[in-house]
Design a protein around this motif. Structure first.
Motif, PDB file in Angstrom:
ATOM      1  N   GLU E   2       0.882  -1.239   0.012  1.00 37.00           N
ATOM      2  CA  GLU E   2      -0.059  -0.068   0.235  1.00 37.00           C
ATOM      3  C   GLU E   2       0.821   1.302   0.007  1.00 37.00           C
ATOM      4  OE1 GLU E   2      -2.386  -0.684   3.371  1.00 37.00           O
ATOM      5  OE2 GLU E   2      -4.188  -1.578   2.185  1.00 37.00           O
ATOM      6  N   ALA E   3       0.304   2.325  -0.650  1.00 39.71           N
ATOM      7  CA  ALA E   3       1.099   3.538  -0.828  1.00 39.71           C
ATOM      8  C   ALA E   3       1.065   4.047   0.758  1.00 39.71           C
ATOM      9  CB  ALA E   3       0.258   4.428  -1.721  1.00 39.71           C
ATOM     10  N   ARG E   4       2.015   4.745   1.128  1.00 43.59           N
ATOM     11  CA  ARG E   4       2.107   5.578   2.165  1.00 43.59           C
ATOM     12  C   ARG E   4       2.498   7.227   2.149  1.00 43.59           C
ATOM     13  NH1 ARG E   4       7.352   2.029   3.856  1.00 43.59           N
ATOM     14  NH2 ARG E   4       7.538   2.605   1.807  1.00 43.59           N
ATOM     15  N   PRO E   5       2.029   8.015   2.976  1.00 46.28           N
ATOM     16  CA  PRO E   5       2.050   9.554   2.591  1.00 46.28           C
ATOM     17  C   PRO E   5       3.587   9.699   2.203  1.00 46.28           C
ATOM     18  CG  PRO E   5       0.742   9.206   4.495  1.00 46.28           C
ATOM     19  CD  PRO E   5       1.247   7.647   4.037  1.00 46.28           C
TER      20      PRO E   5
END
Lengths: 73, 73, 73, 73, 73, 73, 73
Positions: E2-5
């Protein structure tokens, strides 16, 4: 060993101190305990605003992060 | 052993306390629990603003970092 | 075992609560989850300002550090 | 297993959310990521002040500690 | 995965971004580094207030906790 | 290896920097040390308010959490 | 070894320093101790507001998070 700030509070234990808060209030009473967050308990505490006694609080727990200074009287 | 600030809250358990918040509000009620962040739960709590009862809240969870003082009544 | 503040939130799970924020806003809704930071999720949430419903928000995640009180209704 | 607040953000991933900040600003966009500090990234984000679109920002990283609420739309 | 900030900030590295602060100031420049506190360094940075360039700062280190948003331009 | 924000401060060591605080004050001086909290020491420091030199402070320790930006001059 | 900010405070030990707080108050006194939170104890401390001595406090414990700068005199 070098002096540490909490030593000063420890030496004041059971003596009268002035505690000032970020909101400008003052409490004067006997400091009976404190912890590393500077959470502090006073007994026979009075609240003062602009030098006038505004309340007698007896025992008061003051959350450390709201305190600016503590000065032994 | 030396007294610690949370001892004072512990001794007040199930008794009536005054809790004041950074926003100036006061809550009065029975303190049924607290934790190291000073998150606090009161029961039969009343909110007071300038000494007047403004709300009866029953049970109220108060986030610790919003608290300035807790004083047993 | 002694009661802890999060027990009170846990008991309120899936029930209606009032959440007040540092900015003065109120949210009323069913509390479906919270964590140790007091990050809280309400469902069927309404925002109220001065007692008036100002918005219907459905699901709302509220960051814990912005919360002052949570009171089961 | 009990629901946790971040589950709600996770379920909203890639969907449209409203994010409100402590300074009163609103951002509406697709939430593509967040972390435990609630640092959050929106895409196709618009800023709104008093309900009016004031800026189109495309991708925006929002620091978690400035956020009050996140509400899936 | 998953993408992270922080992936979003990483992708913006060496590109032009807008950084807004809690005090309302804006900085526009090339983001050359950031860390987990969101401490951020811009190069060829300009400060803008109300859309007007008020200062050319060259290199500027911005303390993370003063930042509200970072938006790639 | 990727650049990190503290590298920028490190490169500025013993050079003249501008430090701005959350309360709007500016200090200009040689940065002789800093730590991970961004606690910073300047030497030959001058305070400026609205561009005017208001004080010559010599050595000044600035608590990191009060700083918004540091810009090498 | 590189200089660190606390080295500067250590070198000032038992010397006169100026401490400024987030609320604008100034304290001048001998720094007898400090810790990593920058909790600081002054002795023979005077409070000054706008350059005028407003109080003589003797010993004063200043909570670190309320401090903006410390400057050896």
């Amino acid at each position: 060993m070098e002096a540490r700030p909490l030593d000063t509070l420890n030496k004041a234990r059971n003596k009268k101190v002035l505690v000032e808060l970020k909101n400008g209030k003052q409490f004067i009473g006997q400091i009976v305990s404190f912890d590393i967050h500077i959470n502090t308990v006073l007994e026979e505490a009075e609240e003062r605003v602009n030098g006038e006694i505004t309340r007698k609080l007896g025992t008061v727990f003051i959350r450390g992060d709201t305190i600016t200074i503590i000065s032994p009287q």
